[in-house]
Design an enzyme around this catalytic site. Structure first.
Site, PDB file in Angstrom:
ATOM      1  N   ASP A   1      30.459   8.863 -24.199  1.00 47.44           N
ATOM      2  CA  ASP A   1      30.907  10.236 -22.944  1.00 47.44           C
ATOM      3  C   ASP A   1      32.528   9.881 -22.594  1.00 47.44           C
ATOM      4  O   ASP A   1      33.007   8.687 -23.003  1.00 47.44           O
ATOM      5  CB  ASP A   1      30.402   9.880 -22.227  1.00 47.44           C
ATOM      6  CG  ASP A   1      30.319  11.344 -21.183  1.00 47.44           C
ATOM      7  OD1 ASP A   1      31.252  11.278 -19.964  1.00 47.44           O
ATOM      8  OD2 ASP A   1      29.538  12.146 -21.736  1.00 47.44           O
ATOM      9  N   ASP A   2      33.139   9.779 -21.848  1.00 44.84           N
ATOM     10  CA  ASP A   2      34.642   9.534 -21.426  1.00 44.84           C
ATOM     11  C   ASP A   2      34.357   7.787 -21.245  1.00 44.84           C
ATOM     12  O   ASP A   2      34.201   6.436 -21.490  1.00 44.84           O
ATOM     13  CB  ASP A   2      34.363   9.673 -19.671  1.00 44.84           C
ATOM     14  CG  ASP A   2      35.856   9.799 -19.403  1.00 44.84           C
ATOM     15  OD1 ASP A   2      37.110   9.605 -19.943  1.00 44.84           O
ATOM     16  OD2 ASP A   2      36.307  10.217 -18.277  1.00 44.84           O
TER      17      ASP A   2
ATOM     18  N   ARG B   1      40.521  15.316  -9.429  1.00 42.05           N
ATOM     19  CA  ARG B   1      39.444  13.345  -9.777  1.00 42.05           C
ATOM     20  C   ARG B   1      41.026  12.663 -10.162  1.00 42.05           C
ATOM     21  O   ARG B   1      40.888  12.405 -10.755  1.00 42.05           O
ATOM     22  CB  ARG B   1      39.227  14.387 -10.695  1.00 42.05           C
ATOM     23  CG  ARG B   1      38.070  12.752 -11.031  1.00 42.05           C
ATOM     24  CD  ARG B   1      37.566  13.472 -12.348  1.00 42.05           C
ATOM     25  NE  ARG B   1      36.449  12.139 -12.768  1.00 42.05           N
ATOM     26  CZ  ARG B   1      35.336  12.250 -13.448  1.00 42.05           C
ATOM     27  NH1 ARG B   1      36.075  13.361 -14.950  1.00 42.05           N
ATOM     28  NH2 ARG B   1      34.622  11.159 -13.969  1.00 42.05           N
TER      29      ARG B   1
ATOM     30  N   LYS C   1      31.775  16.854 -26.632  1.00 39.61           N
ATOM     31  CA  LYS C   1      31.695  17.482 -25.567  1.00 39.61           C
ATOM     32  C   LYS C   1      32.861  17.503 -25.128  1.00 39.61           C
ATOM     33  O   LYS C   1      33.471  16.877 -25.456  1.00 39.61           O
ATOM     34  CB  LYS C   1      30.517  16.086 -24.866  1.00 39.61           C
ATOM     35  CG  LYS C   1      30.378  16.608 -23.024  1.00 39.61           C
ATOM     36  CD  LYS C   1      29.607  15.805 -22.574  1.00 39.61           C
ATOM     37  CE  LYS C   1      29.482  15.869 -20.527  1.00 39.61           C
ATOM     38  NZ  LYS C   1      29.561  15.021 -20.495  1.00 39.61           N
TER      39      LYS C   1
ATOM     40  N   ASP D   1      29.205  29.743 -18.884  1.00 36.51           N
ATOM     41  CA  ASP D   1      29.622  31.814 -18.905  1.00 36.51           C
ATOM     42  C   ASP D   1      29.559  32.112 -20.165  1.00 36.51           C
ATOM     43  O   ASP D   1      29.569  31.056 -21.252  1.00 36.51           O
ATOM     44  CB  ASP D   1      30.515  31.842 -18.358  1.00 36.51           C
ATOM     45  CG  ASP D   1      31.708  31.116 -18.794  1.00 36.51           C
ATOM     46  OD1 ASP D   1      32.103  32.086 -20.059  1.00 36.51           O
ATOM     47  OD2 ASP D   1      32.744  30.634 -18.482  1.00 36.51           O
TER      48      ASP D   1
ATOM     49  N   GLU E   1       7.632   1.931 -21.690  1.00 37.79           N
ATOM     50  CA  GLU E   1       8.352   2.857 -20.972  1.00 37.79           C
ATOM     51  C   GLU E   1       9.584   4.024 -22.182  1.00 37.79           C
ATOM     52  O   GLU E   1       9.479   5.174 -22.739  1.00 37.79           O
ATOM     53  CB  GLU E   1       9.808   3.256 -20.004  1.00 37.79           C
ATOM     54  CG  GLU E   1       9.094   2.678 -18.458  1.00 37.79           C
ATOM     55  CD  GLU E   1      10.028   2.593 -17.461  1.00 37.79           C
ATOM     56  OE1 GLU E   1       9.514   3.131 -16.583  1.00 37.79           O
ATOM     57  OE2 GLU E   1      11.111   1.794 -17.670  1.00 37.79           O
TER      58      GLU E   1
HETATM   59  C1  DGJ Z   1      32.168  14.838 -15.787  1.00 33.05           C
HETATM   60  C2  DGJ Z   1      30.626  15.536 -17.033  1.00 33.05           C
HETATM   61  O1  DGJ Z   1      29.544  16.060 -16.872  1.00 33.05           O
HETATM   62  C3  DGJ Z   1      30.092  14.475 -17.585  1.00 33.05           C
HETATM   63  O2  DGJ Z   1      29.017  14.530 -17.508  1.00 33.05           O
HETATM   64  C4  DGJ Z   1      30.626  13.155 -17.590  1.00 33.05           C
HETATM   65  O3  DGJ Z   1      30.985  13.746 -18.592  1.00 33.05           O
HETATM   66  C5  DGJ Z   1      31.604  12.837 -16.602  1.00 33.05           C
HETATM   67  N1  DGJ Z   1      32.654  13.948 -16.278  1.00 33.05           N
HETATM   68  C6  DGJ Z   1      33.024  12.234 -17.502  1.00 33.05           C
HETATM   69  O4  DGJ Z   1      34.426  11.843 -16.862  1.00 33.05           O
END
Ligand code: DGJ
Length: 729
Positions: A366-367, A443, A476, A534, A614
């Site tokens: 991710d980010d 942000r 993503k 959407d 788990e």
């Molecule tokens: C918002 C997203 O909805 C999260 O899942 C994550 O990707 C963050 N941004 C990362 O900045």
């Protein structure tokens, strides 16, 4: 099927179980006569009633006849400024400053197949499965033209609408309101259902009786928004999940929108759906055109579930495109809640190793992998790998992850820029900003001016390079703030009212380019969770992260509301760690898994922090999801309870279209001592077929539906149970 009766100028659009009808009256106005259960034929024109109503003026073409007024007639695409005082559909500003348009029928054409819209998302169908009706209206004074598009996708019960406005006159005209859809219903005593909320609490349904006057939901944030969805419903006051008529309408668009409904003085209702007119002004020079996005409707006389089944099928088969639309999606593990910005190749590989043991198929970074992105204050816009975190770039990391048997995906947020970035230093006027006014941050970031082709193309070129540098199979696409300071340095003052819409067109153009260049990459949409959930986005991204709230109990509410329009296969849903990061609540791993199985299913946690037991459970749950995949993703979805209503549990069901299997999932609320016996009632089974429930002796479908499945007392809060119904004979 689209029928036209020339003798009375009547158009009837038939779907499998609904009919929609309107006519051209002698003055050239399009008058709406019917939308409801399918009829065999006939005219509803007798429903158009006329009377001399005070303060409802009469078009000049009627002479001194006072019984015909645009203010009282149900219409298809009403003009404004010439006697209709209900919610306007088209508003213009002519070169002489007047604000009137008077659109009259000119011609029509009926074609096989479904129309497409240039640069805009739209539902599609095979040539033989759909038809298009195109009607041209024209204002005899200014030459302004509106081409109305009607699409009929018969098997989906879907009627689609769009409109193209053409300036066929010799002077410029400014459009200040162009709705995609107008539906004048003959009755006003109706319930309106909208899907509303906030960040981390999206799409909660709200149902209310229409009151006289205008009721409206909208977005002015530049994206669809967490606050209101651009899908709405109408229904008879007594309608419910399995009975009564209802209709759903969705805008196939991802920017500012307005859904408004007016209960009128004569107890009819007008619904309009389209781009929000707020700050909207689009100027057309002679010869120029403007295309408004598509709006779609589905009518059901079998209650909400009938409408839901059809929306789900249509979105899966007639909106989501590309190889991932129907391909089995991988079980992914996303690093966001596992590591936030704090990771490097080594840590990611440890997570990947552990995830691989549990059966996860895709690791999503991710980010935080690019530029100087170590927190959410900097780096956006610098789409090159941070080699301090990932030495040698993406290729060695992706290769090592692939060696573990996992695919690799990554996160991007193309529409944004941090002030602390190279991109901003080099191109400060590429951000949306008002000269002389300090920029509004969201942000800690600014929004790039995607209305400018050179801006999105520059960003895209950078991202393309990264994606081409390694074996990436998933992306993503995020967007983490609303638009403000909306001014484009590339447009003159009088065209600034076009920027919001041009921004959306830029996003769509980049998404389309992405799809062309990387057809094998699975794209997941995201906007701080579900802020841009959407039908517009689903044309490009076949799944969307439903919410930044991963708490299982809150997700029950979000996924319930989402399910009215959107199918399970597009709803991004993950199991996360406990205590949950958003609510602090603790729920069992099995409950979290059962809830995530009402979506695309994946994980959003650090598997290294789980116990051995788990992790074993995680493996079993992934296996179970794989085993149930087709039923979950392609089954007909039924809401068995309303989680907003008081009750001991929430339940839903997925049923194979041929009735051969079903999955009933139950999640209890807070435990109550010495509670009543609870029963869940499945639906949609074949009454004569025999079903075994979780392997027990087979029982008739009708017995199960009417007698129900008794729920065991399990004790404890928030417990999940799944009942697998398998047809035995
Ligand atoms: C918002 C997203 O909805 C999260 O899942 C994550 O990707 C963050 N941004 C990362 O900045």
């Amino acid at each position: 099927m689209i029928g036209y009766q020339a003798e009375n100028h009547l158009f009837t659009l038939h779907t499998r179980s609904s009919s929609y009808q309107f006519m051209v009256d002698p003055s050239g106005y399009l008058l709406h006569t019917y939308y409801g259960p399918r009829v065999g034929g006939g005219s509803f024109a007798y429903r158009l009633r006329q009377a001399d109503r005070g303060f409802s003026p009469n078009p000049n073409s009627e002479g001194h006849t006072r019984t015909f007024s645009l203010d009282t007639q149900p219409q298809e695409y009403p003009s404004s400024g010439v006697g209709d005082f209900r919610i306007p559909v088209l508003e213009v500003e002519n070169a002489d400053g007047s604000r009137a348009a008077d659109l009259r029928y000119q011609s029509h054409v009926i074609r096989p197949g479904k129309y497409a819209l240039p640069g805009l998302p739209a539902f599609f169908a095979k040539e033989e499965d759909a038809q298009t009706l195109e009607i041209t209206l024209e204002d005899p004074v200014t030459g302004l033209r509106a081409v109305l598009y009607y699409g009929v996708i018969e098997s989906r019960d879907m009627i689609t609408r769009a409109v193209r406005i053409e300036n066929a006159g010799d002077k410029p005209v400014a459009l200040t309101r162009v709705m995609s859809l107008c539906l004048d219903l003959h009755q006003g005593d109706l319930d309106l259902i909208t899907f509303d909320g906030r960040h981390t609490g999206e799409r909660h349904p709200h149902r209310r009786r229409l009151a006289p006057g205008i009721q409206m939901v909208s977005s002015t944030r530049g994206a669809t928004s967490h606050q209101h969805n651009n899908f709405i419903m109408f229904c008879a006051p007594d309608a419910g999940e399995t009975h009564g008529w209802c209709l759903g309408a969705a805008l196939v668009y991802s920017g500012n929108f307005e859904a408004a409904v007016e209960r009128t003085q004569f107890d009819t209702a007008r619904m309009t759906l389209g781009i929000s007119p707020w700050q909207f002004r689009f100027t057309l020079a002679p010869g120029e055109t403007f295309t408004a996005p598509e709006a779609v409707m589905i009518f059901s006389r079998e209650g909400f579930s009938g409408m839901t089944h059809q929306f789900h099928r249509a979105i899966r088969d007639n909106l989501c495109r590309g190889e991932w639309a129907h391909r089995r999606r991988p079980v992914l593990l996303n690093t966001w809640e596992a590591a936030y910005f704090d990771f490097d190749s080594e840590k990611l590989l440890e997570i990947a190793r552990c995830a691989a043991e549990t059966g996860v198929e895709l690791l999503v970074m991710d980010d935080g992998w690019f530029g100087t992105r170590n927190d959410d204050r900097g780096g956006l816009g610098d789409w090159f790998v941070n080699e301090q975190k990932l030495p040698g770039g993406l290729a060695p990391l992706v290769h090592a992850v692939n060696e573990l048997g996992l695919d690799f995906g990554l996160w991007i947020e193309p529409e944004m820029v941090s002030e602390d970035s190279r991109l901003f230093a080099e191109h400060p006027n590429w951000a949306l900003r008002i000269p002389g006014r300090p920029a509004t941050r969201g942000r800690s970031q600014l929004v790039l001016d995607f209305s400018r082709t050179e801006v999105w193309q520059y960003v895209y070129a950078q991202i393309k390079k990264v994606l081409s540098s390694a074996n990436i199979t998933y992306v993503k696409w995020d967007m983490n703030r609303s638009l403000t300071d909306v001014l484009s340095a590339a447009l003159p003052a009088e065209r600034q009212g076009e920027v919001y819409h041009r921004f959306v067109l830029g996003v769509y153009a980049m998404l389309e380019q992405f799809r062309k260049d990387f057809p094998h990459i699975l794209l997941e949409g995201c906007c701080g969770g579900g802020g841009r959930f959407d039908c517009g986005m689903l044309y490009y991204t076949p799944q969307i992260w439903a919410s930044d709230n991963t708490d299982a109990m809150d997700r029950l509410l979000i996924q319930y509301g989402t399910s009215f329009c959107y199918p399970v296969s597009v709803v991004g849903s993950h199991v996360s760690a406990v205590p949950n990061e958003q609510t602090g609540r603790v729920t069992g791993l099995d409950t979290r898994a059962a809830v995530a199985m009402a979506g695309t299913f994946g994980y959003e946690l650090d598997p290294r922090s789980l116990s051995v037991a788990e992790r074993q459970q995680m493996r079993l749950e992934i296996d179970r999801f794989r085993h149930l995949y087709d039923l979950i993703q392609y089954g007909d979805y039924d809401r068995l309870t309303d989680p907003f209503a008081p009750g001991p549990f929430t339940a839903w069901q997925q049923t194979a279209p041929d009735g051969s299997a079903a999955l009933v999932t139950v999640v209890t609320g807070m435990a109550r001592s010495n509670d009543a016996f609870a029963t869940v009632y499945p639906r949609n089974l074949l009454p004569d077929a025999l079903y075994s429930v979780n392997g027990a002796d087979a029982v008739r479908g009708d017995v199960l539906m009417y007698g129900g499945i008794p729920l065991p007392h399990v004790g404890g809060d928030y417990r999940a149970m799944q009942f697998e119904l398998t047809r035995q004979g």
